[in-house]
Design a protein around this motif. Structure first.
Motif, PDB file in Angstrom:
ATOM      1  N   GLY A 273       8.998  -4.195   7.565  1.00 32.51           N
ATOM      2  CA  GLY A 273       8.887  -4.073   6.117  1.00 32.51           C
ATOM      3  C   GLY A 273       8.312  -2.735   5.693  1.00 32.51           C
ATOM      4  O   GLY A 273       8.814  -2.077   4.788  1.00 32.51           O
ATOM      5  N   THR A 274       7.262  -2.328   6.398  1.00 34.30           N
ATOM      6  CA  THR A 274       6.604  -1.083   6.009  1.00 34.30           C
ATOM      7  C   THR A 274       7.481   0.130   6.304  1.00 34.30           C
ATOM      8  O   THR A 274       7.545   1.057   5.501  1.00 34.30           O
ATOM      9  CB  THR A 274       5.269  -0.915   6.745  1.00 34.30           C
ATOM     10  N   THR A 275       8.167   0.125   7.449  1.00 38.10           N
ATOM     11  CA  THR A 275       9.023   1.274   7.727  1.00 38.10           C
ATOM     12  C   THR A 275      10.200   1.317   6.748  1.00 38.10           C
ATOM     13  O   THR A 275      10.723   2.389   6.464  1.00 38.10           O
ATOM     14  CB  THR A 275       9.531   1.288   9.184  1.00 38.10           C
ATOM     15  N   ALA A 276      10.590   0.150   6.197  1.00 34.49           N
ATOM     16  CA  ALA A 276      11.637   0.149   5.174  1.00 34.49           C
ATOM     17  C   ALA A 276      11.160   0.902   3.942  1.00 34.49           C
ATOM     18  O   ALA A 276      11.908   1.667   3.325  1.00 34.49           O
ATOM     19  CB  ALA A 276      12.028  -1.275   4.803  1.00 34.49           C
ATOM     20  N   VAL A 277       9.893   0.684   3.568  1.00 36.33           N
ATOM     21  CA  VAL A 277       9.339   1.404   2.425  1.00 36.33           C
ATOM     22  C   VAL A 277       9.240   2.896   2.748  1.00 36.33           C
ATOM     23  O   VAL A 277       9.531   3.749   1.913  1.00 36.33           O
ATOM     24  CB  VAL A 277       7.966   0.837   2.034  1.00 36.33           C
ATOM     25  N   LEU A 278       8.838   3.215   3.993  1.00 39.82           N
ATOM     26  CA  LEU A 278       8.759   4.618   4.406  1.00 39.82           C
ATOM     27  C   LEU A 278      10.133   5.281   4.316  1.00 39.82           C
ATOM     28  O   LEU A 278      10.241   6.440   3.911  1.00 39.82           O
ATOM     29  CB  LEU A 278       8.243   4.724   5.846  1.00 39.82           C
ATOM     30  N   LEU A 279      11.172   4.532   4.677  1.00 38.44           N
ATOM     31  CA  LEU A 279      12.531   5.051   4.579  1.00 38.44           C
ATOM     32  C   LEU A 279      12.849   5.415   3.128  1.00 38.44           C
ATOM     33  O   LEU A 279      13.379   6.487   2.840  1.00 38.44           O
ATOM     34  CB  LEU A 279      13.527   4.003   5.091  1.00 38.44           C
TER      35      LEU A 279
ATOM     36  N   GLY B 163      -0.099   7.395   7.597  1.00 40.26           N
ATOM     37  CA  GLY B 163      -1.521   7.128   7.823  1.00 40.26           C
ATOM     38  C   GLY B 163      -1.921   5.772   7.261  1.00 40.26           C
ATOM     39  O   GLY B 163      -2.653   5.006   7.897  1.00 40.26           O
ATOM     40  N   VAL B 164      -1.415   5.453   6.070  1.00 43.88           N
ATOM     41  CA  VAL B 164      -1.700   4.146   5.476  1.00 43.88           C
ATOM     42  C   VAL B 164      -1.168   3.047   6.387  1.00 43.88           C
ATOM     43  O   VAL B 164      -1.828   2.033   6.635  1.00 43.88           O
ATOM     44  CB  VAL B 164      -1.047   4.023   4.078  1.00 43.88           C
ATOM     45  N   TYR B 165       0.032   3.267   6.924  1.00 45.19           N
ATOM     46  CA  TYR B 165       0.705   2.259   7.753  1.00 45.19           C
ATOM     47  C   TYR B 165      -0.124   1.930   8.995  1.00 45.19           C
ATOM     48  O   TYR B 165      -0.540   0.784   9.204  1.00 45.19           O
ATOM     49  CB  TYR B 165       2.090   2.780   8.118  1.00 45.19           C
ATOM     50  N   TYR B 166      -0.400   2.945   9.842  1.00 41.79           N
ATOM     51  CA  TYR B 166      -1.120   2.575  11.059  1.00 41.79           C
ATOM     52  C   TYR B 166      -2.604   2.367  10.798  1.00 41.79           C
ATOM     53  O   TYR B 166      -3.272   1.665  11.543  1.00 41.79           O
ATOM     54  CB  TYR B 166      -0.826   3.542  12.228  1.00 41.79           C
ATOM     55  N   GLY B 167      -3.109   2.936   9.712  1.00 42.92           N
ATOM     56  CA  GLY B 167      -4.498   2.665   9.324  1.00 42.92           C
ATOM     57  C   GLY B 167      -4.701   1.197   8.999  1.00 42.92           C
ATOM     58  O   GLY B 167      -5.718   0.590   9.344  1.00 42.92           O
ATOM     59  N   ALA B 168      -3.703   0.603   8.336  1.00 48.53           N
ATOM     60  CA  ALA B 168      -3.800  -0.810   7.958  1.00 48.53           C
ATOM     61  C   ALA B 168      -3.846  -1.702   9.194  1.00 48.53           C
ATOM     62  O   ALA B 168      -4.455  -2.763   9.182  1.00 48.53           O
ATOM     63  CB  ALA B 168      -2.623  -1.192   7.071  1.00 48.53           C
ATOM     64  N   MET B 169      -3.177  -1.251  10.278  1.00 50.63           N
ATOM     65  CA  MET B 169      -3.204  -2.028  11.517  1.00 50.63           C
ATOM     66  C   MET B 169      -4.631  -2.081  12.086  1.00 50.63           C
ATOM     67  O   MET B 169      -5.028  -3.067  12.680  1.00 50.63           O
ATOM     68  CB  MET B 169      -2.261  -1.409  12.543  1.00 50.63           C
ATOM     69  N   TYR B 170      -5.387  -0.986  11.924  1.00 52.56           N
ATOM     70  CA  TYR B 170      -6.777  -0.988  12.372  1.00 52.56           C
ATOM     71  C   TYR B 170      -7.596  -1.957  11.525  1.00 52.56           C
ATOM     72  O   TYR B 170      -8.358  -2.764  12.033  1.00 52.56           O
ATOM     73  CB  TYR B 170      -7.399   0.402  12.211  1.00 52.56           C
ATOM     74  N   GLY B 171      -7.430  -1.830  10.190  1.00 57.21           N
ATOM     75  CA  GLY B 171      -8.248  -2.627   9.286  1.00 57.21           C
ATOM     76  C   GLY B 171      -7.906  -4.102   9.337  1.00 57.21           C
ATOM     77  O   GLY B 171      -8.756  -4.949   9.070  1.00 57.21           O
ATOM     78  N   GLY B 172      -6.650  -4.429   9.690  1.00 52.02           N
ATOM     79  CA  GLY B 172      -6.181  -5.810   9.638  1.00 52.02           C
ATOM     80  C   GLY B 172      -6.998  -6.779  10.464  1.00 52.02           C
ATOM     81  O   GLY B 172      -7.080  -7.962  10.156  1.00 52.02           O
ATOM     82  N   SER B 173      -7.645  -6.259  11.523  1.00 51.37           N
ATOM     83  CA  SER B 173      -8.392  -7.158  12.390  1.00 51.37           C
ATOM     84  C   SER B 173      -9.715  -7.594  11.755  1.00 51.37           C
ATOM     85  O   SER B 173     -10.263  -8.623  12.127  1.00 51.37           O
ATOM     86  CB  SER B 173      -8.671  -6.457  13.716  1.00 51.37           C
TER      87      SER B 173
ATOM     88  N   GLY C 161       0.814  -1.211   0.000  1.00 53.50           N
ATOM     89  CA  GLY C 161       0.000   0.000   0.000  1.00 53.50           C
ATOM     90  C   GLY C 161       0.845   1.257   0.000  1.00 53.50           C
ATOM     91  O   GLY C 161       0.628   2.174  -0.807  1.00 53.50           O
ATOM     92  N   VAL C 162       1.832   1.297   0.880  1.00 53.38           N
ATOM     93  CA  VAL C 162       2.692   2.479   0.962  1.00 53.38           C
ATOM     94  C   VAL C 162       3.520   2.614  -0.324  1.00 53.38           C
ATOM     95  O   VAL C 162       3.678   3.706  -0.863  1.00 53.38           O
ATOM     96  CB  VAL C 162       3.603   2.403   2.202  1.00 53.38           C
ATOM     97  N   ALA C 163       4.017   1.475  -0.840  1.00 56.80           N
ATOM     98  CA  ALA C 163       4.851   1.523  -2.039  1.00 56.80           C
ATOM     99  C   ALA C 163       4.081   2.080  -3.236  1.00 56.80           C
ATOM    100  O   ALA C 163       4.605   2.861  -4.021  1.00 56.80           O
ATOM    101  CB  ALA C 163       5.390   0.134  -2.357  1.00 56.80           C
ATOM    102  N   ILE C 164       2.808   1.683  -3.346  1.00 58.32           N
ATOM    103  CA  ILE C 164       1.996   2.169  -4.470  1.00 58.32           C
ATOM    104  C   ILE C 164       1.836   3.684  -4.379  1.00 58.32           C
ATOM    105  O   ILE C 164       1.801   4.383  -5.390  1.00 58.32           O
ATOM    106  CB  ILE C 164       0.610   1.477  -4.466  1.00 58.32           C
TER     107      ILE C 164
END
Lengths: 504, 324
Positions: A329-335, A66-76, A44-47
């Motif tokens: 992984g996601t923070t690597a993309v953020l980097l 926002g995508v990153y921590y938003g996905a944590m909400y949706g993941g459940s 998601g972040v990469a796109i």
């Protein structure tokens, strides 16, 4: 005082109309991505990276965070509704969440997942605001021996997660570790059990295995009696849709503990949200007055891992912002995204671009509130989806799963892995082997193996490295105690029982 | 009216002798649809940033009439992407990122495709490498490392990624040049290597200049040397290893290749477009921010360079004991 001024500056940046708007866009996309299995936050972040090219750097990162921590909400959501863990951090949520959905309590489960995520997520942002810099040193104090000890302890706790038979839990965990051996050996570069198949070079993909063992197996089991209604119908009333007073009373402790635990595990680069979620689940089970009820659909079993994985997402921002080291992984993309926008994350970022750092941190407070407001009304919508007859829901689950699994790495092989493990999962269900230990061992196996071999390379094969360093020693001993505790207990009880008989 | 004109043109083209004319018409219209740029690594890594920056510049500057679409095919140190693009023989609508692994993976893995199965399009730049130690380390220069390693062989730990990677080759080149033996510890990613170095869990690490210099400015690490012929423009204070008496030179290339057997004119169009891209501000900014060295090579030159490097990698990997 200093912190107060900084965060004030941050809110000035984050509260601009443009940043508020894109923060909302980010968390909305994140929620959607989290709901769809397969397309995780990494993709998601990469796109979004090329789309944010024209934006100001701060706005761009606010959107992507926002995508990153938003996905944590949706993941459940899919974990609870259809037993499909969208990512490794939400495997634990399936255990009690899905059982709650079957009992007609999908609403409270989803609602509690959102609230727990909000509380723990906000706690993590507060910690990030207050003590990010000193935490960087704590993160660095973890070397290979400490990671090995932490992972080892995590794996021994798997035994306490598994249903009735501890032995079956261990067998399932070992099965996962064996699966984790497939692929290129990280140290020597040799291929292991790949049989010349290039798609096995990186081992079995987590998503394919997890979706197979959980979702496909579940559908297969339910196929045995296709006319049975799997889900108790949820009454769509405000009262039954949200957690009640008792639910809250049960969850406050777990949420608080999971927030702290999740944050500190999340700060460690490489450990991340998955370990956080199941350490927190295992902790709650150990502390609970009724550990036997875990796995049958109790709300603490949802609150703890969901709180922990959100707190870990916040924690992972610490090494990224203070050291330029991605913790997941996601923070690597953020980097990567930061680099594209001309910002070099590292120890100097707080001084060189304070408006950026504090703007992003402030936006995380706002984003968490937005997510809560966004997710609570969705609870009703998602819960009502379970009213769809199962004969229609079933092919839908398979279709969504297959598409999601394909989308993770754009190859069809993962889909066959999913179906293969669907059959394996069906057999495991029939023989009462819990699938969760296998999946967690698959995720942790490579980390365990790598840190063990790194440690032994450094120590030239001397095992004392795990006992001579303080953090490693405490964790290793904790792991050994946890592993052998049933033996100790058996010995303890056998010595006590004759004593009792002798007394009267 | 229009259709009749087209019909005449088609008839003429069919009637005219020689395929050259037809090929000319095709080249004039290439590309007719979006081009897929396959990245051999996952999203967020160096090659991904390279590809996405390129795709964005093509879109913004309208370098080609059709967009370039980035697709990640990670896995197997590139093997999955190489097999995928290698299987698109004669199709000029595919491009592939080519770095060290483009040569080393086929050497190490007996894969069905190797670099000769692709058409080199262009090389853009070189990634440089630096030796770093912790800021409070007792090692102040490469000499300290060499003398200490000579005194106690295999004692000094050097962190890097998987054996066969650029990091591991860099470490080997130091060992060979100085005739010493180091203790190589494999980590999952460059970030984890840096964390282990700063935490004092390993003695030495190999890093790209961008990260190395940032950490050194913050006084977290010390840069001891760079694996280049000459000192880097962006880091004039960091001596080369060669100056310090170690003949260890290494760069990683950043290039693009297409499937084998694509039409010559399409190759030309792509090569020209890439050259045009290297003149854009976006590209200049990308080079500067990632501290790369510009190293433009057109297709044929890149092809010859790949031949030479492939032979060198064969030799190095064999000496490292990774080839049977």
């Amino acid at each position: 005082m200093d912190v107060f001024q900084h965060i004030l500056l941050g809110f000035q940046v984050a509260l601009s109309v443009q940043n508020l708007f894109f923060c909302f866009v980010g968390v909305t996309i994140g929620t959607l991505i989290g709901v769809l299995p397969g397309i995780g936050p990494v993709t998601g972040v990469a796109i979004l990276i090329p789309i944010t090219f024209g934006m100001h750097a701060t706005t761009a990162i606010i959107t992507m965070a926002g995508v990153y921590y938003g996905a944590m909400y949706g993941g459940s959501t899919t974990s609870i509704l259809i037993n499909v863990p969208g990512e490794s951090a939400s495997v634990m949520t399936t255990l009690d969440g899905y059982q709650m959905a079957r009992q007609g309590r999908a609403g409270p489960a989803l609602g509690m997942a959102a609230c727990s995520s909000f509380i723990a997520g906000t706690f993590a942002v507060i910690m990030l605001t207050l003590i990010a810099s000193p935490l960087a040193d704590y993160a660095l104090s973890f070397g290979p021996p400490e990671y090995f000890a932490l992972t080892f302890m995590g794996l021994t706790l798997v035994t306490s997660l598994s249903g009735e038979s501890m032995l079956k839990g261990i067998v399932s965990g070992v099965f996962g570790l064996i699966l984790a051996c497939v692929g290129i050996d990280a140290v020597s570069g040799e291929e292991r059990f790949t049989f010349g198949n290039i798609y096995l070079l990186d081992g079995f993909g987590f998503i394919g295995v997890a979706v197979g063992l959980f979702a496909v197996a579940e559908v297969l089991v339910n196929l045995e009696e296709p006319l049975k209604q799997v889900f108790v119908k949820t009454e769509l009333k405000l009262r039954t849709l949200f957690p009640n007073r008792q639910d809250w009373r049960d969850c406050l402790g777990p949420i608080g503990r999971s927030a702290i635990l999740g944050f500190f595990v999340g700060v460690l680069p490489g450990a991340g949200a998955t370990i956080a979620s199941f350490l927190s689940y295992a902790t709650e089970k150990k502390l609970s007055k009724h550990p036997e009820k875990f796995g049958t659909g109790i709300i603490e079993g949802v609150a703890a891992p969901e709180g922990a994985n959100n707190a870990a997402a916040g924690g992972a921002m610490v090494p990224l912002l203070t050291l330029g080291i991605p913790g997941s992984g996601t923070t690597a993309v953020l980097l990567g995204a930061l680099l594209i926008h001309g910002l070099r994350p590292g120890p100097l970022l707080f001084q060189s671009s304070p408006d950026f750092v504090w703007g992003v941190i402030a936006s995380m407070y706002i984003g968490n509130v937005m997510l809560l407001i966004l997710n609570l009304p969705l609870v009703g919508l998602f819960a009502s989806m379970l009213r769809v007859p199962y004969r229609i829901l079933m092919p839908l689950i398979i279709t969504i799963s297959a598409v999601g699994v394909f989308a993770t790495e754009n190859n069809i092989f993962d889909m066959w892995v999913m179906f293969g493990f669907g059959i394996v999962g069906y057999l495991m269900r029939k023989l009462d082997f819990p699938p969760a230990p296998a999946v967690l061992a698959l995720v942790l196996g490579p980390l365990l193996e790598r840190s063990l071999r790194q440690s032994l390379t450094i120590s030239h094969g001397d095992l004392s490295i795990f006992f001579t360093r303080p953090i490693a020693a405490v964790l290793t001993i904790g792991a050994l105690v946890s592993l052998f505790s049933p033996v100790f207990r058996a010995v303890w009880e056998s010595t006590r029982t004759p004593g009792k008989e002798a007394r009267p | 009216m229009r259709t009749s004109v087209r019909r005449v043109a088609v008839t003429l083209a069919a009637v005219l002798p020689g395929l050259a004319v037809v090929a000319g018409i095709q080249a004039a219209t290439f590309p007719e649809k979006p081009i897929t740029l396959v990245v051999h690594a996952s999203a967020g890594g160096g090659s991904d940033i390279f590809a996405r920056t390129l795709a964005a510049a093509f879109e913004k500057e309208k370098i080609l009439p059709q967009p370039i679409v980035v697709e990640n095919k990670p896995g197997g140190s590139g093997a999955i992407a190489f097999a995928y693009v290698g299987g698109k023989k004669n199709d000029p609508y595919f491009l592939l990122t080519a770095v060290t692994s483009f040569l080393t993976t086929p050497i190490l893995r007996k894969s069905q495709v190797e670099y000769k199965d692709f058409t080199p399009i262009a090389n853009f730049a070189f990634d440089e490498y630096m030796v770093i130690v912790k800021a409070d380390s007792k090692y102040k220069s490469m000499k300290d490392i060499v003398s200490d390693a000579k005194a106690s062989p295999k004692k000094l730990t050097v962190g890097g990624t998987q054996l066969g990677s650029s990091d591991s080759i860099c470490a080997y080149l130091i060992e060979k040049a100085a005739e010493i033996q180091l203790n190589y510890v494999v980590f999952n990613s460059g970030g984890e290597v840096n964390a282990a170095l700063m935490g004092g869990h390993i003695d030495i690490a190999v890093a790209n200049p961008g990260e190395a210099l940032e950490l050194s400015k913050a006084n977290k690490v010390r840069t001891l040397g760079v694996f280049s012929e000459k000192r880097l423009v962006g880091a004039p204070d960091v001596p080369t290893l060669k100056e310090q008496g170690l003949d260890a030179i290494y760069v990683q290339n950043r290039g693009l290749v297409a499937p084998g057997g694509i039409p010559g004119d399409a190759r030309k169009v792509l090569e020209q477009a890439m050259l045009k891209y290297t003149k854009t501000d976006i590209y200049k900014k990308y080079i500067k921010e990632n501290m790369l060295s510009e190293a433009w090579m057109d297709g044929p030159t890149f092809g010859k360079w790949l031949d030479a490097e492939n032979a060198r990698y064969h030799e190095v990997l064999k000496a490292m004991g990774l080839l049977k």
